[in-house]
Each structure stands twice: as structure tokens, then as C-alpha cells.
Design an enzyme around this catalytic site. Structure first.
Site, PDB file in Angstrom:
ATOM      1  N   SER A 114       0.872  -1.166   0.000  1.00  0.00           N
ATOM      2  CA  SER A 114       0.000   0.000   0.000  1.00  0.00           C
ATOM      3  C   SER A 114       0.909   1.215   0.000  1.00  0.00           C
ATOM      4  O   SER A 114       1.801   1.332   0.841  1.00  0.00           O
ATOM      5  CB  SER A 114      -0.892  -0.005   1.240  1.00  0.00           C
ATOM      6  OG  SER A 114      -1.872   1.013   1.118  1.00  0.00           O
ATOM      7  N   GLU A 115       0.702   2.127  -0.960  1.00  0.00           N
ATOM      8  CA  GLU A 115       1.717   3.162  -1.183  1.00  0.00           C
ATOM      9  C   GLU A 115       1.837   4.169  -0.043  1.00  0.00           C
ATOM     10  O   GLU A 115       2.763   4.971  -0.022  1.00  0.00           O
ATOM     11  CB  GLU A 115       1.492   3.881  -2.521  1.00  0.00           C
ATOM     12  CG  GLU A 115       0.201   4.675  -2.618  1.00  0.00           C
ATOM     13  CD  GLU A 115      -0.850   3.923  -3.405  1.00  0.00           C
ATOM     14  OE1 GLU A 115      -0.859   2.669  -3.350  1.00  0.00           O
ATOM     15  OE2 GLU A 115      -1.664   4.578  -4.081  1.00  0.00           O
ATOM     16  N   ASN A 116       0.894   4.126   0.908  1.00  0.00           N
ATOM     17  CA  ASN A 116       1.062   4.996   2.072  1.00  0.00           C
ATOM     18  C   ASN A 116       1.980   4.388   3.125  1.00  0.00           C
ATOM     19  O   ASN A 116       2.152   4.978   4.189  1.00  0.00           O
ATOM     20  CB  ASN A 116      -0.298   5.358   2.683  1.00  0.00           C
ATOM     21  CG  ASN A 116      -1.089   4.139   3.105  1.00  0.00           C
ATOM     22  OD1 ASN A 116      -1.089   3.134   2.405  1.00  0.00           O
ATOM     23  ND2 ASN A 116      -1.753   4.213   4.225  1.00  0.00           N
TER      24      ASN A 116
END
Lengths: 218, 232, 232, 218
Positions: free
Chosen positions: A46-48
């Protein structure tokens, strides 16, 4: 019969390979996590800032400090790791993620994608999509073949502002699986009961049909 | 080293109208809640905000936008805030939307003394307009420049007097890079501890990047999308 | 994810003559001791080594240099190895000396998909020869490119089956960036644990950068300069 | 009487200011840590990955995993942090370190420095010195005024390969404190009992003497 969203996700999940790191976008792509085939071990990024993202938490276990890129509460699986946004996009730009699945408003037959802006009407921003499509080696778009008005979203050329050029490898729609080739969309599989004609009629971009096209086995 | 300030008011002292502010957080996760709330009590206007998102209507950057304190917003995704979208489409608010990875890297670059770097993100799109394009290994890239800020407002889980920070979960996100890029970096923490209490091997942001630190009074930490599964 | 290989021999399988190898460590601190020792038992020659230092005469890269396995060395400081200096001055060994920060950043850049960046380090010196110079904010910078490697050999304190790594003390140094830059990254650890044992919030190198991991048989960890003070 | 190495370190330590982060090079600079004035809190940065470096360990407490940039065993002080080399040089290039002290073979009267190579004879490498001198706002060189052969190391122009150009702010030698100005080395202080004449005779580069020059107060 055309696939529903779950069907699209299920078909994309069949493309997963053991040992892959996978980034799933918001919407239909998120559902892919529910259909990972038996015996295939993948880790979701998840890019966060998560590797090894797990399912939604049990009711009462939600942690405001643990969300996915869609701002949904999630959990971690064993072997997970947490990191900052620079590290996250280092993974993405550095091509350490083997598959990116994301939604689109339009895809062109040369692999351009548009999914972040409708001039004058809607501007949500590109989020991490531009980094993902510019970097990933393996990009699958999950989308409905046509808009609510019935217009094809698979075009000779995108009409909306682009997210990336010449980058999409595969489109899985409610009607078909198509790979982007120099000659346009190559029809790989049909949704169960959907005819080649029906797909041709719904595709505005160049569509290559080579011999008989198998139905998806879901 | 002791960078502790007595309260949030002292922490944001010196923020003036027209300045460029970086604000950590992803959505409303890892937001410097106390500093934002205190800023909303000042008469500061016309700021340029660099933050991944624009908050929601009544929380985070949303409260600064609602009061029209923000002249320009630099972000990657603003889909959660209707008021923001309205101000942008009406032209009241200047907006620069940039790719999320580019945003993170431009903050890090500023902090790391890298004035510019090449990235493939945004090539062929309107993000690349007016930017230098150069091909490396057969692939076109665009030149992006470092982002500096007058103040960076960040939020951590735990911090010590020397300014060392440890984040929790996905509340880390942009906070470490923004801490690096602020001329003055203000860190608020849920728990402020003595300099002997954090393991030096587990620090996410070394204190050198932090000029002021304080413990926030309360943390609301709202959840934007509460998603759960049933217990079987 | 399970990236554990049975032993060091399997870990270095595929390393061939002529390849480019990154080797973590600063001096002999944080060196992949077991992988280097195993490499010295192979018939691999003509490698290009990217490592901050050249080891000492009988440890670390020193053992590879002594056997003339290294064709070219890319490093920042080689003062501790006389045999290295001899080979370099005699022309037996090709050497590229580059600034330490540039070395670290070029490794990170490769892993991060940044093909090139500007740095002030080395401007006006022989390091800048043949490189593009550009002025940012009135200060000249030079363009430096990413460093990729066929194999990166790194060493961590603890690691899990998924390849997540935690380093200890200053043994971290170049290991995290080199792990990012290897086409195949081989991590050796003092202690290999199950995937449930490391705190996800304390991982220094996420497993995505590691292709193979194993627990080293022994760690000698010599000290180059043993400096102490008397107990009062 | 000219200063010894400890004297040079002691004089440099007088320039420290409360709250500064300081990077000390190998050799004389390392000694500066022993003379931090009372009431001045500074943190020492070691470019191999330490902030808050402490003194050498007690005998028996040496940790091979905890060394400084000179490969010496060290300790950590409360508030210390450990990090990787990319982060370390981010601090340095990003100008977060307020003072850099390093040794030199030669310094020119325009602030160039040479300290990493003698062509054909000695090549140790620049280590972190090029990053430090290219980045730091405040660079003090600690050195002997002349070579063992009695030749001046403060020159109109360096003869050895450069480490950095136009970057040194101050030189503290065994004879004097000098600041680099557009007109050359400006004499700031003399070592106790050392005459201006003696300094002039030992300085090959341009030396500016403004009025009477005070003695150092050590």
C-alpha cells in the site's frame, strides 16, 4: 454474461504469481486481494507505507494509525513492514513491485491511461497513480468496458488528461481480457457467454482478434 | 539538546502570512492536529500548503481551507474534500497537483541537499509541461526540483527532548521527509519522553531535523473509512 | 514469503566472473563476512566491487583483492589496506574513488528508480571531470547517475523469512541502500527469525529488497581501531 | 610558542555554539570533542551513521558494531540516534550540520582545500570530505601551518588535487586563527607568543593583517 466487479477481480487474481509484490488501486483492484489462488503467496503493497497488508480488522480492532491508500482501516500480516512515503515510492519507481492493478476512466490502444481528472468537472488528483504507471513493468487495468452512457472506454486515443503513456500491459474488463500490443488491444479471453462481436462493438480502439478466443475459466 | 517548547502556541510562533508550510499526514492519518488547530486560531492567511491531501471538510487542512487561509495548495490527491474541490474549480484556490512519489521525493531532496533529480513519473502528462525531459536507459524522465518550506509541521507517536521521532503504523507517511525539508520543523508527539528512553537504533527521524517539539494536548485521530469484517 | 536459502553456497549461487557486486559495510563494520568468505572459495574473478572501503589486508574485501579477483574497485576511502594501495598505484587494479555521500546516494537512487540527481559534492575537483555541471540557487552541482549491481551482499543483525532486516549500531551504514540496488540481494544475518517476530514498525530494510536470506555460521567482527578509556 | 595538536583542538572548541551539530574529521579534529566549553551543548555527528556520539568506551565495553568514521570504537550519549549512510549524508548535504572540522594537506587563500590524494604516492580516498566541504556552511580546517619540511601549507593556490573549492571559512593552525576573505587569509588571532612576522613568514598565500592581532586566550 458480462462480469461483475467481483468477476473482474477474480480473473485478475488468476494472473498472480507466487512471490510477487502487488500494488492494488482503489475500487475494483482492492477486491483482487479476496481471490488470491490457493498456493500462491503474494504480498500487497500500500503506497502509504505498508508491505504485507492484510484484510480489514475485526469490528472493534480498527486502528486510525493503520490505513491503506484508500484510507480504509486494515491489518498487517506476519512478515509485514511499515515505512515512509519516500521509501514506498522507491519500491514503486525502482520496479520492486511485480504487478500494479488500477482503475481507469479511459485506456488507449497504445497503452495510454487516463484516470485522474475531468477538466472543469472533477479533479481528485493522481495520488500515486502517475508514479505507478510510469514505473511498473506490469500494469493491469481493471475497468468496465463502457461508461454508464454505453460509450467505449477503450479508445484509439484518450480524450481525458493522461496519467501515463504507453504503459498499460493488460486490461481486464467486464467483457474481456486484452493485452496491449503494437497493433492495439489483442483479445485474450472473453467473459463467459460474451461474443467476440459484442466485444468488438464495445471497443472503439483497434482490437486484434487472432483465431478463436477462449472463454475465461473462473 | 533540548528542543521542547512549552505549548503549541510557542511551537508555531513565527508562522506568518504568505509563508510556505509543509504539513505531514496521509488523509487524516498522522496529521499534526494540534498545530493545525492552533494555526486556525491565528490571523495567518495566504499560505502555500504542501501536503499530500487536503484533509476532510471539518478536520485537518479542511479547517484552514474553509477559512480561506490557503492561497495555494500543493498535493497529490484531494478527493476527500468537497469544499476544496469547489474552491479549486471556482478558481478561488491555486492548486498544483503532483504525483505522490514525486511529492515525497521532492521533500526528501530538499532535506538531503539534492536540488533536483529525474523521475519517470508524469512523463507525457500535463505534469511534465515546461519541465526538462531526458532519456536514461531508453526511458524518458522529467527533472523535478526540491521543495523547501519555511515551516514543516509533523506529527509522531513518540519523541524525546532531542527531537528524535518514532512514528506508528501508516501515520509515518510524509512526516519524515517533511521534517527534513522545513527551515523550522515543529514536531508534535503523542508522548514526549526523556532522552534516555528511545532506542537510538529505532529512531525514524533523527533529532537534527527537528527544531521544536511538544506533546499535543489531545488526539482525535478520526477514521475516514471505517472498514471492518465480522468476527466469525 | 519465504526467501531463506539453506546455506551461504546457495546464497551466492549465480555470481559470475565479470559481474558488478555491491558489498555493504563501513571499514569491517557490518560486512557480509560469510558471503565474502564463500566467494573467496569460488573461481569468480574480474568482478567490479562497489563498497565504501577495501577491507583490511586479511579480512573483508582484502581477501578478494589479495587473490586478484577484483578488476575494478569503486569506493570512497581505502586508507586501511596497503595491498589495495599497492595494486592501485601499480595499475593492477582499476579504481574509482568517489565521495562517500555520492556513493550512498547513487546506490539509493538505483533502488529508488531515480536514474540521476544533482549534488554539490566534488564540484571543482577531479571527481567532476566529464560530468555535467548545473547551477541551482547560485551554487554549482554535478550530475551523478544511479549505481546498479548484479548482486548486492549485505549483512544485518536480525532478519526474518520474508527478508525484512534490522541492523545494529553503525553496522547499518551502506547495507540498506545496497540492498535496494542489487538485482539479486543476498542478506546474511546474525539471527534469522520467523515472520512473526520482528516489529513491522522497526524494520530498516523491507523484505521486498531482499531475494535471499540466510543465517551466517559465525561472525568474527574484528575491530580496526580498538580505542578505550580507563575506568576511573 | 606554537600550539600542539591539543591546543589547536582547544581553540576550535571555543568556536562551538550551544545547540550545534558538529562533524569532526579524523586526526586533530577528533580531539575537539574533549574541549567542549562548559554550558555549551553540542551533538557530534559521525558520517558512518551516528548523531550524539560519546567518548571511547570503557575497556571491555568495546562494541565492534559501534565505531566512528575513523573506525574507532565509541559510545552513544542520551538522545543519540543511528541511521544509514544515505541519511547521514542527507544531513550533511542538506546543511543540517552547523560546523565541520577537518584536516588538510593544503588550503588556498581563496578557501580551496586539498586533503585526499598525493598523485603517484598516496591515495587514501576522499571518504566523506568532498560531501562535507561542498555542503557545509561553516568549515574550519585544523592543521599544522607548515609541512615537516617547513614548507607553508597555506598557499596562493593548492598544488595537490582538490577536495573542494572556495569552501573553507576558517583555518586554525599551530600558529594562528585565520578567516578566508576575498582578500586572502585574514589573521584573527596569534598563538601565544607567536609574532605576526613569524606567521607571515610561514604563510605562502595572501595574508591580511588588520591592525594589532590579539593572542588566543586558551
Amino acid at each position: 454474461m458480462p462480469l461483475n466487479k467481483e468477476g473482474i477481480a477474480k480473473r485478475i487474481a488468476q494472473d498472480l504469481r507466487d512471490g510477487w509484490y502487488v500494488n492494488l488501486g482503489i475500487g475494483i483492484p482492492t477486491l483482487v486481494a479476496n481471490y488470491v489462488p490457493e498456493g500462491i503467496g503474494v504480498e500487497f503493497q500500500s503506497e502509504n507505507g505498508i508491505l504485507g497488508m492484510g484484510p480489514f480488522p475485526f469490528e472493534g480492532d480498527e486502528d486510525p494509525d493503520l490505513i491503506n491508500a484508500g484510507k480504509q482501516t486494515v491489518t498487517l500480516l506476519p512478515g509485514a513492514s511499515l515505512f515512509d512515503s519516500a521509501m514506498s515510492f522507491a519500491m514503486i519507481r525502482g520496479q520492486h513491485v511485480q504487478l500494479t492493478v488500477l482503475g481507469a476512466m479511459e485506456v488507449s490502444d497504445s497503452g495510454d491511461i487516463a484516470n485522474w481528472k475531468i477538466p472543469g468537472a472533477m479533479v481528485k488528483g493522481m495520488g500515486g497513480a502517475m508514479d505507478l504507471v510510469a514505473s511498473a513493468k506490469n500494469i493491469t487495468v481493471a475497468m468496465m468496458h463502457t461508461s454508464k452512457k454505453g460509450e467505449s472506454k477503450l479508445l484509439p486515443k484518450c480524450t481525458l488528461p493522461l496519467t501515463g503513456v504507453n504503459c498499460v500491459n493488460r486490461v481486464v474488463s467486464n467483457l474481456a481480457v486484452m493485452d496491449i500490443t503494437p497493433d492495439g488491444f489483442r483479445l485474450v479471453e472473453r467473459a463467459p457467454g460474451v461474443s467476440v462481436k459484442e466485444i468488438e462493438d464495445s471497443t472503439a480502439g483497434r482490437l486484434v482478434v487472432d483465431g478463436s478466443v477462449p472463454e475465461m475459466a473462473l | 539538546m533540548d528542543k521542547v517548547v512549552a505549548n503549541v502556541k510557542q511551537a508555531i510562533e513565527g508562522i506568518e502570512s504568505g509563508m510556505t508550510l509543509m504539513i505531514g499526514g496521509f488523509g487524516v492519518c498522522g496529521l499534526p492536529e494540534n498545530a493545525i488547530a492552533a494555526l486556525a486560531e491565528t490571523d495567518v492567511v495566504d499560505v502555500t500548503c504542501i501536503s499530500n491531501n487536503a484533509g476532510v471538510a471539518d478536520f485537518g487542512l479542511g479547517v484552514l481551507l474553509k477559512d480561506h487561509r490557503v492561497k495555494k495548495m500543493i498535493a497529490s490527491y484531494v478527493g476527500e474534500n468537497d469544499e476544496f474541490e469547489r474552491q479549486m474549480l471556482s478558481g478561488e484556490l491555486e492548486v498544483d497537483l503532483i504525483p505522490q512519489g514525486t511529492l515525497a521525493e521532492r521533500c526528501r531532496a530538499a532535506g538531503a541537499g539534492i536540488p533536483a533529480f529525474y523521475t519517470p513519473a508524469g512523463y507525457g502528462t500535463e505534469v511534465a509541461e515546461g519541465k526538462e525531459v531526458r532519456v536514461f536507459n531508453g526511458k524518458p524522465h522529467i527533472l523535478e526540483h526540491a521543495f523547501h518550506a519555511d515551516f514543516a509541521l509533523v506529527k509522531a507517536w513518540r519523541g524525546d527532548r532531542a527531537g528524535n521521532l518514532i512514528f506508528k503504523g501508516t501515520a509515518r507517511n510524509f512526516n519524515p521527509m517533511m521534517a527534513m525539508a522545513g527551515k523550522i520543523t515543529v514536531a508534535e508527539v503523542e508522548e514526549l519522553v526523556e532522552n534516555t528512553e528511545l532506542d537510538p537504533n529505532q529512531i525514524h527521524t533523527p533529532g537534527i531535523f527537528v527544531q521544536r517539539i511538544f506533546q499535543g494536548d489531545t488526539y482525535i485521530k478520526p477514521i475516514e473509512q471505517r472498514t471492518v469484517r465480522a468476527r466469525s
